[in-house]
Design a protein around this motif. Structure first.
Motif, short mmCIF file in Angstrom:
data_model
loop_
_atom_site.label_atom_id
_atom_site.label_comp_id
_atom_site.label_asym_id
_atom_site.label_seq_id
_atom_site.Cartn_x
_atom_site.Cartn_y
_atom_site.Cartn_z
N UNK A 95 6.64 45.29 78.97
CA UNK A 95 7.68 46.31 79.11
C UNK A 95 9.06 45.68 79.26
N UNK A 96 9.13 44.55 79.97
CA UNK A 96 10.41 43.83 80.06
C UNK A 96 10.88 43.39 78.68
N UNK A 97 9.96 42.85 77.90
CA UNK A 97 10.33 42.36 76.58
C UNK A 97 10.74 43.50 75.66
N UNK A 98 10.01 44.62 75.72
CA UNK A 98 10.37 45.78 74.90
C UNK A 98 11.74 46.30 75.30
N UNK A 99 12.00 46.31 76.60
CA UNK A 99 13.32 46.77 77.08
C UNK A 99 14.41 45.81 76.64
N UNK A 100 14.16 44.51 76.77
CA UNK A 100 15.19 43.52 76.45
C UNK A 100 15.47 43.46 74.96
N UNK A 101 14.43 43.63 74.15
CA UNK A 101 14.59 43.50 72.70
C UNK A 101 14.85 44.84 72.03
N UNK A 102 14.67 45.92 72.77
CA UNK A 102 14.80 47.27 72.20
C UNK A 102 13.88 47.46 71.00
N UNK A 103 12.74 46.77 71.04
CA UNK A 103 11.71 46.90 70.00
C UNK A 103 12.18 46.41 68.62
N UNK A 104 13.28 45.65 68.55
CA UNK A 104 13.82 45.29 67.24
C UNK A 104 12.92 44.34 66.46
N UNK A 105 12.22 43.47 67.17
CA UNK A 105 11.48 42.43 66.47
C UNK A 105 10.01 42.76 66.27
N UNK A 106 9.50 43.82 66.90
CA UNK A 106 8.05 43.98 66.94
C UNK A 106 7.42 44.21 65.57
N UNK A 107 8.03 45.01 64.72
CA UNK A 107 7.43 45.27 63.42
C UNK A 107 7.31 44.00 62.60
N UNK A 109 7.40 40.93 63.77
CA UNK A 109 6.52 39.98 64.44
C UNK A 109 5.06 40.30 64.17
N UNK A 110 4.73 41.57 64.21
CA UNK A 110 3.34 41.97 63.96
C UNK A 110 2.96 41.70 62.51
N UNK A 120 -3.39 29.09 65.32
CA UNK A 120 -2.20 28.34 65.71
C UNK A 120 -1.04 29.31 65.84
N UNK A 121 -1.11 30.17 66.86
CA UNK A 121 -0.14 31.24 67.04
C UNK A 121 0.84 30.89 68.15
N UNK A 122 2.14 31.13 67.95
CA UNK A 122 3.11 30.85 69.00
C UNK A 122 2.95 31.79 70.19
N UNK A 123 3.39 31.39 71.38
CA UNK A 123 3.18 32.19 72.59
C UNK A 123 3.70 33.61 72.49
N UNK A 124 4.82 33.82 71.80
CA UNK A 124 5.39 35.16 71.73
C UNK A 124 4.44 36.13 71.06
N UNK A 125 3.56 35.62 70.20
CA UNK A 125 2.68 36.53 69.50
C UNK A 125 1.72 37.25 70.45
N UNK A 126 1.59 36.77 71.68
CA UNK A 126 0.85 37.51 72.68
C UNK A 126 1.48 38.87 72.91
N UNK A 127 2.81 38.91 72.88
CA UNK A 127 3.52 40.18 73.01
C UNK A 127 3.32 41.04 71.76
N UNK A 128 3.43 40.42 70.58
CA UNK A 128 3.26 41.18 69.34
C UNK A 128 1.85 41.76 69.27
N UNK A 129 0.86 40.97 69.70
CA UNK A 129 -0.52 41.46 69.71
C UNK A 129 -0.69 42.62 70.67
N UNK A 130 -0.15 42.47 71.88
CA UNK A 130 -0.27 43.54 72.87
C UNK A 130 0.40 44.81 72.38
N UNK A 131 1.56 44.65 71.74
CA UNK A 131 2.26 45.82 71.21
C UNK A 131 1.47 46.47 70.09
#
Length: 221
Positions: A95-107, A109-110, A120-131
């Protein structure tokens, strides 16, 4: 100094540094080659003697680690947990990341995530996966509700053929959408497990239930 004396960002930095193959803070500092970043600064952050990073420090370190600065700020391997350093706010890491990024990168990233081969996935992809998992579950819930509603309208007592045909068509369409989203949710959950992303038991149960409704074996790989 015990683990509890270290800051959350310090523990994340140490984990990500080692994950990227920099065995010591000095090796990471050498890679950055900027006067603002020294081995002692990295060590002090990791050990908790420096409580936080400035924005410029975070950007420089993140660039060297080939990650986003958000991966230093929030724990992408625990997207559904509330970070200890911001506990009073009550938002989860995701939720912090969604708030900070305003969802701009999720599409994007996914989409990139789906094109990545292997694990061999970068750590941020944990957020993309959860989203992506959350979106699939939200859609599955919506279509499951539609399926239940349209089934209640299918009655052998309905003597109007056009009504029966329309409801049958809707049921097929909703069932197909439910199957698609349940399958997506199952795939995203499996990818979370593959890279060690923590997913709450209630979301796992949701995946199981929607797969069961759609006729998908939720245990099958």
């Amino acid at each position: 100094m015990s683990k509890n004396d270290k800051t959350a960002i310090g523990r994340r930095l140490a984990t990500l540094r080692k994950w990227r193959g920099f065995s010591t803070p000095a090796k990471l500092a050498d890679e950055i080659d900027d006067s603002r970043i020294s081995a002692s600064l990295i060590t002090n952050v990791e050990q908790g003697r420096k409580a936080d990073l400035t924005l410029s420090e975070a950007v420089l370190i993140a660039h060297a680690l080939e990650i986003t600065p958000f991966a230093l700020m929030f724990d992408s391997f625990r997207p559904y947990e509330i970070p200890e350093e911001y506990a009073e706010i009550g938002r989860t890491n995701l939720e912090h990341l969604q708030w900070a990024s305003q969802d701009l990168f999720f599409d994007n990233a996914t989409e990139s995530l789906m094109k990545t081969a292997g694990h061999d996935l970068p750590p941020l992809d944990g957020f993309a996966l959860a989203n992506a998992l959350d979106r699939a579950l939200t859609n599955a819930e919506m279509y499951a509700r539609d399926v239940k509603e349209i089934k209640s309208k299918l009655s052998p007592l309905d003597s109007i053929p056009t009504n029966q045909e329309k409801n049958a068509d809707k049921l097929r369409a909703y069932t197909a959408q439910l199957w698609m989203n349940a399958a997506d949710a199952k795939r995203y959950l499996g990818m979370c497990d593959d890279i060690g992303v923590s997913v709450p038991s209630d979301k796992r149960e949701d995946v199981h239930n929607f797969c069961d409704m759609a006729g998908i074996d939720s245990e099958e790989g």
